[in-house]
Design an enzyme around this catalytic site. Structure first.
Site, PDB file in Angstrom:
ATOM      1  N   ASP A 124       0.754  -1.221   0.077  1.00  0.00           N
ATOM      2  CA  ASP A 124      -0.029   0.075   0.025  1.00  0.00           C
ATOM      3  C   ASP A 124       0.935   1.378   0.216  1.00  0.00           C
ATOM      4  OD1 ASP A 124      -2.592  -0.947   0.010  1.00  0.00           O
ATOM      5  OD2 ASP A 124      -2.443  -1.649   1.890  1.00  0.00           O
ATOM      6  N   ASP A 185      -6.233  -3.841  -6.233  1.00  0.00           N
ATOM      7  CA  ASP A 185      -5.809  -2.349  -5.975  1.00  0.00           C
ATOM      8  C   ASP A 185      -4.328  -2.139  -6.244  1.00  0.00           C
ATOM      9  OD1 ASP A 185      -7.711  -4.197  -4.633  1.00  0.00           O
ATOM     10  OD2 ASP A 185      -7.941  -3.124  -2.856  1.00  0.00           O
TER      11      ASP A 185
END
Ligand code: GLY
Length: 410
Positions: A124, A185
């Site tokens: 992330d 993602d």
């Protein structure tokens, strides 16, 4: 409902956009003509509302909002995966309003992410460091943000699996669980790598981003343009195993936020590389999502869950998708993508904001974090607030959006 011809939509920046004659559900279902002045007014009001909310709430925020419980933010101290969105929102609020307090708050919030530069336990790092540190560098020119973002990119590429040519999503590198797990993602984390290559003149970051995107393109896209949330690989040989899901309904379904991450991420990868196949992939993802958009123009949480389209909403998927569609319209010169983005944005602005609540601390409501875990169903999420502002800035004042996030192409 079929609509023959719509009025002209004109962006506030002055570019005329002819609203197409398409009878796709997104177009046909729109209950009213959206003219330029009305769309601009709605979006400006929404941005002003979001900034007013931040003006009231942000001075009392000392950690990173992760989501709301009964309309109040709950927080993470280290930023979890969402820590970039709070300083990111503050930067966009500063650009929109010119109020110096937002710059000071953005700097203080971004600073708190510093320990995460060396975090190799998650993919992330793009979500964490692009809207916060890359934007900080773009807006202040302070070298420390640039160097820190490059450092975060160096941490991210440690997660690259050369056998499978993918970036592993979850888990510490020493943990064999999830070692071959790839999620859509991650497409949003690749621009940090493009940034690092551009800054260092070292191609390795972008090469890894391209390799990952090619792997995702080959394995995630179904013939109809839908995608699963997850794809598993053998972590040793790199061989594909098959689709899976965590936040979607099933391995065969299409989690709307994942689809939006893919649409936005592949469009960005086209910007950074010029690779036409990335644009084709982004279009396929966009076309599927638009084909499943309901008459209210707010995405359902999973386009292929059994209750769809009559199921709970995820406005965060809508605003992320709107950003991707605006970019896609520019890069493909196809204005219907911009029209669709404007429909989504005006719909979210009119039906999903917290404007009638004196209690709410966020701007966008009706977002869903993790439906299968029954965690965060139609709540507010920091990325919805962030991408609402990003999308509106892209429409109302593209040069300002470009100051925050790089909208140039190779
Ligand atoms: N990247 C995690 C999510 O979209 O919920």
């Amino acid at each position: 409902m079929s609509v023959s011809r719509r009025t002209l939509l004109t962006s506030a920046a002055g570019a005329a956009v002819a609203v197409g004659t398409s009878t796709s559900p997104a177009t046909a279902a729109t209950p009213e003509n959206v003219d330029a002045a009305s769309a601009t007014r709605t979006l400006r009001q929404a941005a002003d509302y979001a900034v007013a909310k931040l003006r009231a709430v942000a001075p009392g925020v000392t950690a990173f909002p992760v989501g709301t419980k009964f309309e109040k933010w709950t927080y993470s101290q280290n930023g979890d995966w969402v820590g970039g969105f709070w300083p990111g929102q503050l930067w966009l609020a500063w650009l929109h309003s010119g109020e110096e307090q937002f710059k000071a708050l953005a700097l203080a919030s971004a600073e708190k992410l510093a320990p995460r530069r060396d975090d190799t336990t998650t993919h992330d790092l793009g979500f964490l460091f692009y809207p916060s540190w890359v934007t900080a560098w773009r807006l202040t020119g302070d070298e420390k943000w640039r160097a820190g973002a490059v450092q975060a990119a160096s941490s991210l590429i440690k997660r690259y699996n050369p056998a499978g040519r993918f970036i592993r999503a979850w888990g510490a590198l020493s943990d064999p669980n999830n070692a071959g797990r790839v999620i859509m993602d991650t497409m949003m984390n690749l621009d940090l790598l493009a940034f690092a290559s551009a800054q260092t003149q070292d191609p390795k970051y972008l090469e890894i981003a391209v390799a990952h995107a090619k792997t995702a393109q080959r394995n995630f896209l179904r013939p109809d343009g839908s995608s699963p949330h997850v794809f598993d690989f053998d972590p040793v040989t790199g061989a594909p195993i098959g689709p899976n899901t965590v936040q979607g309904y099933s391995p065969a379904s299409c989690w709307s936020r994942g689809q939006a991450w893919g649409l936005y991420g592949f469009t960005t990868m086209h910007r950074r590389t010029g690779d036409a196949e990335f644009l084709t992939t982004a279009r396929r993802l966009a076309d599927f999502a638009l084909s499943r958009l309901t008459p209210d123009n707010v995405p359902v949480w999973d386009y292929l869950a059994p209750q769809a389209p009559h199921d709970i909403k995820d406005a965060s998927a809508g605003v992320i998708m709107a950003c991707g569609l605006l970019d896609l319209a520019e890069l493909t010169h196809r204005p219907h993508y911009r029209d669709s983005a404007l429909r989504i944005l005006t719909a979210v602005s009119r039906t999903c904001l917290t404007t009638n609540s004196a209690r709410a601390e966020a701007s966008v409501a009706r977002c869903t974090r993790h439906r299968p875990a029954e965690d965060g169903i139609e709540v507010s999420l920091p990325y919805a607030d962030y991408y609402l502002l990003e999308a509106i800035l892209r429409v109302l004042d593209r040069p300002k959006a470009d100051r925050a996030i790089d909208l140039s192409s190779v």
